[in-house]
Design a protein around this motif. Structure first.
Motif, PDB file in Angstrom:
ATOM      1  N   LYS A  75       0.834  -1.297   0.170  1.00  0.00           N
ATOM      2  CA  LYS A  75       0.055   0.009   0.053  1.00  0.00           C
ATOM      3  C   LYS A  75       0.922   1.225   0.030  1.00  0.00           C
ATOM      4  O   LYS A  75       0.340   2.410  -0.437  1.00  0.00           O
ATOM      5  CB  LYS A  75      -0.606  -0.088   1.202  1.00  0.00           C
ATOM      6  N   ASP A  76       1.963   1.165   0.552  1.00  0.00           N
ATOM      7  CA  ASP A  76       2.825   2.438   0.620  1.00  0.00           C
ATOM      8  C   ASP A  76       3.808   2.880  -0.708  1.00  0.00           C
ATOM      9  O   ASP A  76       4.348   4.027  -0.681  1.00  0.00           O
ATOM     10  CB  ASP A  76       4.058   2.312   1.714  1.00  0.00           C
ATOM     11  N   TYR A  77       3.416   1.716  -1.624  1.00  0.00           N
ATOM     12  CA  TYR A  77       4.012   2.235  -2.894  1.00  0.00           C
ATOM     13  C   TYR A  77       2.680   3.276  -3.835  1.00  0.00           C
ATOM     14  O   TYR A  77       3.244   3.772  -4.581  1.00  0.00           O
ATOM     15  CB  TYR A  77       4.257   0.972  -3.783  1.00  0.00           C
ATOM     16  N   ILE A  78       1.811   3.261  -3.486  1.00  0.00           N
ATOM     17  CA  ILE A  78       0.679   3.797  -3.930  1.00  0.00           C
ATOM     18  C   ILE A  78       0.800   5.320  -4.003  1.00  0.00           C
ATOM     19  O   ILE A  78       0.783   5.919  -5.294  1.00  0.00           O
ATOM     20  CB  ILE A  78      -0.860   3.744  -3.310  1.00  0.00           C
ATOM     21  N   PRO A  79       1.343   6.038  -3.088  1.00  0.00           N
ATOM     22  CA  PRO A  79       1.677   7.515  -3.071  1.00  0.00           C
ATOM     23  C   PRO A  79       2.810   7.834  -3.818  1.00  0.00           C
ATOM     24  O   PRO A  79       2.833   9.027  -4.619  1.00  0.00           O
ATOM     25  CB  PRO A  79       1.886   7.786  -1.733  1.00  0.00           C
TER      26      PRO A  79
ATOM     27  N   SER B 155      -3.986  -8.337 -10.214  1.00  0.00           N
ATOM     28  CA  SER B 155      -4.383  -9.064  -9.285  1.00  0.00           C
ATOM     29  C   SER B 155      -4.054  -8.364  -7.912  1.00  0.00           C
ATOM     30  O   SER B 155      -4.417  -8.728  -6.587  1.00  0.00           O
ATOM     31  CB  SER B 155      -3.655 -10.405  -9.224  1.00  0.00           C
ATOM     32  N   ASP B 156      -3.467  -7.053  -7.825  1.00  0.00           N
ATOM     33  CA  ASP B 156      -3.163  -6.308  -6.680  1.00  0.00           C
ATOM     34  C   ASP B 156      -4.202  -5.750  -6.010  1.00  0.00           C
ATOM     35  O   ASP B 156      -4.044  -4.980  -4.949  1.00  0.00           O
ATOM     36  CB  ASP B 156      -1.856  -5.431  -7.016  1.00  0.00           C
ATOM     37  N   GLY B 157      -5.133  -5.530  -6.607  1.00  0.00           N
ATOM     38  CA  GLY B 157      -6.408  -5.062  -6.225  1.00  0.00           C
ATOM     39  C   GLY B 157      -6.639  -3.538  -6.283  1.00  0.00           C
ATOM     40  O   GLY B 157      -7.579  -3.036  -5.842  1.00  0.00           O
ATOM     41  N   PHE B 158      -5.652  -3.016  -7.077  1.00  0.00           N
ATOM     42  CA  PHE B 158      -5.870  -1.562  -7.097  1.00  0.00           C
ATOM     43  C   PHE B 158      -6.268  -1.063  -8.430  1.00  0.00           C
ATOM     44  O   PHE B 158      -5.935  -1.407  -9.521  1.00  0.00           O
ATOM     45  CB  PHE B 158      -4.207  -0.852  -7.186  1.00  0.00           C
ATOM     46  N   ALA B 159      -7.448  -0.624  -8.490  1.00  0.00           N
ATOM     47  CA  ALA B 159      -8.203  -0.166  -9.683  1.00  0.00           C
ATOM     48  C   ALA B 159      -7.824   1.016 -10.481  1.00  0.00           C
ATOM     49  O   ALA B 159      -7.612   1.792  -9.950  1.00  0.00           O
ATOM     50  CB  ALA B 159      -9.819   0.068  -9.532  1.00  0.00           C
ATOM     51  N   MET B 160      -7.507   0.878 -11.895  1.00  0.00           N
ATOM     52  CA  MET B 160      -6.721   1.918 -12.633  1.00  0.00           C
ATOM     53  C   MET B 160      -7.989   2.913 -13.066  1.00  0.00           C
ATOM     54  O   MET B 160      -7.795   3.225 -14.333  1.00  0.00           O
ATOM     55  CB  MET B 160      -5.810   1.289 -13.525  1.00  0.00           C
TER      56      MET B 160
ATOM     57  N   ASP C 135     -12.352   2.035  -2.825  1.00  0.00           N
ATOM     58  CA  ASP C 135     -11.757   3.188  -2.241  1.00  0.00           C
ATOM     59  C   ASP C 135     -10.238   3.019  -3.072  1.00  0.00           C
ATOM     60  O   ASP C 135      -9.788   4.244  -3.044  1.00  0.00           O
ATOM     61  CB  ASP C 135     -11.429   3.485  -1.040  1.00  0.00           C
ATOM     62  N   TRP C 136      -9.900   1.942  -3.460  1.00  0.00           N
ATOM     63  CA  TRP C 136      -8.438   1.733  -3.707  1.00  0.00           C
ATOM     64  C   TRP C 136      -8.351   1.883  -5.154  1.00  0.00           C
ATOM     65  O   TRP C 136      -8.284   0.898  -6.093  1.00  0.00           O
ATOM     66  CB  TRP C 136      -7.795   0.487  -3.130  1.00  0.00           C
ATOM     67  N   THR C 137      -8.359   3.211  -5.816  1.00  0.00           N
ATOM     68  CA  THR C 137      -8.469   3.336  -7.188  1.00  0.00           C
ATOM     69  C   THR C 137      -7.375   4.424  -7.551  1.00  0.00           C
ATOM     70  O   THR C 137      -7.091   5.365  -6.513  1.00  0.00           O
ATOM     71  CB  THR C 137      -9.969   3.846  -7.586  1.00  0.00           C
TER      72      THR C 137
ATOM     73  N   GLY D 118      -9.734  -3.946   2.115  1.00  0.00           N
ATOM     74  CA  GLY D 118     -10.141  -3.374   0.758  1.00  0.00           C
ATOM     75  C   GLY D 118      -9.106  -3.452  -0.618  1.00  0.00           C
ATOM     76  O   GLY D 118      -9.755  -3.795  -1.565  1.00  0.00           O
ATOM     77  N   LEU D 119      -7.898  -3.310  -0.052  1.00  0.00           N
ATOM     78  CA  LEU D 119      -6.742  -3.557  -1.063  1.00  0.00           C
ATOM     79  C   LEU D 119      -6.441  -5.122  -1.184  1.00  0.00           C
ATOM     80  O   LEU D 119      -6.239  -5.595  -2.196  1.00  0.00           O
ATOM     81  CB  LEU D 119      -5.528  -2.650  -0.767  1.00  0.00           C
ATOM     82  N   TYR D 120      -6.037  -5.704   0.013  1.00  0.00           N
ATOM     83  CA  TYR D 120      -5.361  -6.871   0.078  1.00  0.00           C
ATOM     84  C   TYR D 120      -6.460  -7.952  -0.165  1.00  0.00           C
ATOM     85  O   TYR D 120      -5.926  -9.368  -0.439  1.00  0.00           O
ATOM     86  CB  TYR D 120      -4.525  -7.103   1.436  1.00  0.00           C
ATOM     87  N   GLY D 121      -7.664  -7.934  -0.185  1.00  0.00           N
ATOM     88  CA  GLY D 121      -8.700  -8.785  -0.194  1.00  0.00           C
ATOM     89  C   GLY D 121      -8.617  -9.657   0.850  1.00  0.00           C
ATOM     90  O   GLY D 121      -8.061  -9.403   1.756  1.00  0.00           O
ATOM     91  N   PRO D 122      -9.491 -10.915   0.626  1.00  0.00           N
ATOM     92  CA  PRO D 122      -9.353 -11.720   1.611  1.00  0.00           C
ATOM     93  C   PRO D 122      -8.096 -12.460   1.804  1.00  0.00           C
ATOM     94  O   PRO D 122      -7.941 -12.827   3.016  1.00  0.00           O
ATOM     95  CB  PRO D 122     -10.528 -13.106   1.034  1.00  0.00           C
ATOM     96  N   ALA D 123      -7.404 -12.665   0.824  1.00  0.00           N
ATOM     97  CA  ALA D 123      -5.895 -13.178   1.067  1.00  0.00           C
ATOM     98  C   ALA D 123      -5.945 -14.368   1.861  1.00  0.00           C
ATOM     99  O   ALA D 123      -5.368 -14.733   2.737  1.00  0.00           O
ATOM    100  CB  ALA D 123      -5.084 -12.211   2.127  1.00  0.00           C
ATOM    101  N   VAL D 124      -6.612 -15.417   1.390  1.00  0.00           N
ATOM    102  CA  VAL D 124      -7.025 -16.667   1.441  1.00  0.00           C
ATOM    103  C   VAL D 124      -5.838 -17.424   0.962  1.00  0.00           C
ATOM    104  O   VAL D 124      -5.207 -17.125  -0.013  1.00  0.00           O
ATOM    105  CB  VAL D 124      -8.160 -17.211   1.193  1.00  0.00           C
ATOM    106  N   ALA D 125      -5.608 -18.701   1.424  1.00  0.00           N
ATOM    107  CA  ALA D 125      -4.493 -19.699   1.006  1.00  0.00           C
ATOM    108  C   ALA D 125      -5.100 -20.312  -0.200  1.00  0.00           C
ATOM    109  O   ALA D 125      -6.075 -20.819  -0.231  1.00  0.00           O
ATOM    110  CB  ALA D 125      -4.002 -20.590   2.123  1.00  0.00           C
ATOM    111  N   GLN D 126      -4.133 -20.360  -1.221  1.00  0.00           N
ATOM    112  CA  GLN D 126      -4.435 -21.062  -2.441  1.00  0.00           C
ATOM    113  C   GLN D 126      -4.210 -22.602  -2.199  1.00  0.00           C
ATOM    114  O   GLN D 126      -3.134 -22.888  -2.295  1.00  0.00           O
ATOM    115  CB  GLN D 126      -3.654 -20.412  -3.738  1.00  0.00           C
TER     116      GLN D 126
END
Length: 533
Positions: A127-131, A162-167, A174-176, A231-239
């Motif tokens: 998330k800290d790369y976004i700014p 797949s990173d959850g950030f909408a362009m 909110d993560w757009t 909201g960004l990282y999603g459920p982050a469940v194991a594959q």
């Protein structure tokens, strides 16, 4: 969903310290649902729109109806497009576009790089790369002009990786890129610029994979475990325990936890791309073949096809066995087919040799290698979608620009063999064959001057030679005396071609070598070449 279902999370949410997670898969998913609850009205409205659209038009949300789909003429004629992987993952510019996932995996070089560069992942996460993703020099009109100069007929931008950030300006997150980072609607602006240059525009969605993309962050003290960023990282469940290799041909044994809430959100977020941006093409990544999506997919396809029919037809691409055969357009990632396919298809690959997105100190393919691939794909009724990865400031690496312009210059001369063409009776001639299927690029064999690929267009047959013979003659064994050769012309050359028919095939005595990449096109008039119509 009733508030009582969130009770198991109450204690976990009291502490905001991002320690290693002890949540179950279900609890992790419920934490994500809780973070996304305020979007419930918009999501429900979008799902209603999908249901209504799927019920109104020539297609219905069932596989029997969807198998009647046919790709529109614009796609069958386009042959060459540009893919753009641009997002927050371009900021670390290390390894590849899966850096967001691998930076949390203690077994990887990405993790080692991340810790060495920024320290603890509890204090500096993705998330800290976004700014830092500012796009300060981005000019979509310049991009569109470059893509047109490259000879592309369509452009596909990554709407959400797949990173959850909408362009784009998603109403469901909110993560757009509109609310953060560059504060611009990247998809909206790029689509307008591309259309203004006369090109078709598409979008890709990799949102499905966000369900598990960050699950390594659960294994360590990281910000993935902080509910503020769900909201960004999603459920982050194991594959678990299904295939970890996206080249796997069957996802039926994938037991990754997927909730209906996640599938609903995926459907709504994918459908809003059509509602607000009306793309000519939607590219879906491989994991929509996971069994949990099977009931949602026909709804999406029927909604998209019915809405797109009002503007002349649209394309939706899928990989492997994700969709019923014939219901959409097959995409073969980083690979080729071994024979002519009756329906149009697509392969996608990159100029970069290592990544779909921008990474520092990258290496790139030359124009000739790409043109050879283009010739092979088109000879089998396919399109080539070629990817580039711009820098986080919005500029495109000069070497990528140079390769694109070289491709465009070649297409300016030889485009009759590509645009609007159809396969001939055989796709090729010569000693070199490539392994068929996805993810076969590393096994690719170099082509030689004895290798030809064939297309037909406007009454001509085109023989595309994948190298130049330095002396001697060239024999095209697939063209027999019975074909009745009437004339042979080398595109890009003003010199007449000396040729003769023989029992072994069409014998050509090459003259002066044309300038440019070492892929050459002979335009051949036969007594009966066939037409495209």
């Amino acid at each position: 969903m009733a508030l009582s279902l969130y009770a198991p999370l109450a204690q976990a949410n009291k502490a905001s310290a991002p320690t290693a997670s002890t949540l179950t898969q279900e609890q992790a998913d419920l934490r994500w649902q809780q973070a996304m609850r305020r979007f419930d009205p918009a999501r429900h409205a979008m799902l209603d729109t999908v249901a209504q659209g799927a019920a109104q038009g020539p297609f219905h949300p069932d596989w029997a109806s969807l198998r009647a789909y046919r790709a529109p003429a614009w796609f069958a004629n386009a042959k060459f497009g540009i893919f753009v992987h641009w997002g927050v993952y371009s900021v670390p510019a290390f390894a590849n576009e899966w850096y967001p996932r691998n930076m949390y995996d203690q077994r990887t070089r990405e993790y080692a790089h991340q810790v060495a560069t920024h320290g603890s992942l509890a204090h500096f996460g993705y998330k800290d790369y976004i700014p830092l993703f500012k796009a300060e020099h981005w000019d979509p009109a310049r991009w569109a002009a470059l893509f047109r100069a490259a000879g592309a007929r369509y452009v596909v931008g990554v709407a959400e990786h797949s990173d959850g950030f909408a362009m784009y300006n998603s109403k469901l997150s909110d993560w757009t890129s509109v609310k953060m980072g560059p504060h611009r609607d990247v998809i909206g602006e790029l689509g307008k610029a591309v259309h203004a240059d006369g090109l078709r525009f598409g979008v890709s969605s990799h949102t499905a994979e966000n369900d598990w993309f960050f699950h390594h962050g659960r294994e360590i003290d990281s910000d993935v475990n902080d509910p503020r960023y769900a909201g960004l990282y999603g459920p982050a469940v194991a594959q678990l325990p299904g295939p970890h290799d996206p080249a796997d041909q069957d996802l039926a044994d994938d037991w990754t936890y997927v909730s209906q809430a996640w599938v609903n959100d995926w459907l709504a977020r994918t459908a809003e791309l059509e509602k607000y941006y009306h793309p000519d093409l939607i590219y879906l990544d491989w994991w929509v073949g996971q069994p949990a999506f099977r009931l949602a997919l026909p709804k999406l396809l029927a909604y998209y096809y019915n809405d797109g029919a009002r503007r002349g037809g649209v394309v939706l691409t899928y990989k492997l066995k994700a969709l019923a055969d014939g219901s959409a357009t097959l995409d073969v990632e980083r690979g080729q087919l071994g024979a002519i396919r009756a329906q149009p298809w697509q392969t996608d690959t990159t100029i970069s040799r290592s990544s779909w997105g921008y990474v520092k100190h990258d290496s790139y393919r030359g124009a000739n290698e790409i043109l050879q691939l283009l010739a092979d794909v088109v000879s089998k009724n396919g399109n080539l979608l070629l990817d580039i990865g711009p820098r986080p400031d919005g500029t495109i690496v000069q070497q990528e620009q140079d390769v694109l312009r070289q491709i465009g210059a070649w297409l300016h001369v030889n485009g009759a063999a590509i645009y609007g063409s159809r396969p001939w009776r055989v796709f090729g001639d010569g000693p070199t064959t490539q392994a068929a299927g996805a993810f076969q690029e590393k096994q690719a064999k170099p082509y030689t001057w004895r290798d030809f690929r064939f297309t037909r267009n406007h009454g001509h047959v085109y023989a595309i030679e994948l190298g130049w013979p330095n002396g001697g003659t060239v024999t095209i064994g697939a063209i027999k005396p019975a074909d009745g050769v009437r004339n042979v012309r080398l595109l890009g050359s003003s010199e007449p071609v000396n040729w003769q028919s023989s029992p072994k095939g069409l014998v050509i005595h090459p003259g002066k070598r044309p300038s440019g990449p070492a892929t050459y096109v002979y335009e051949i008039d036969l007594a009966s070449a066939g037409t495209n119509h």
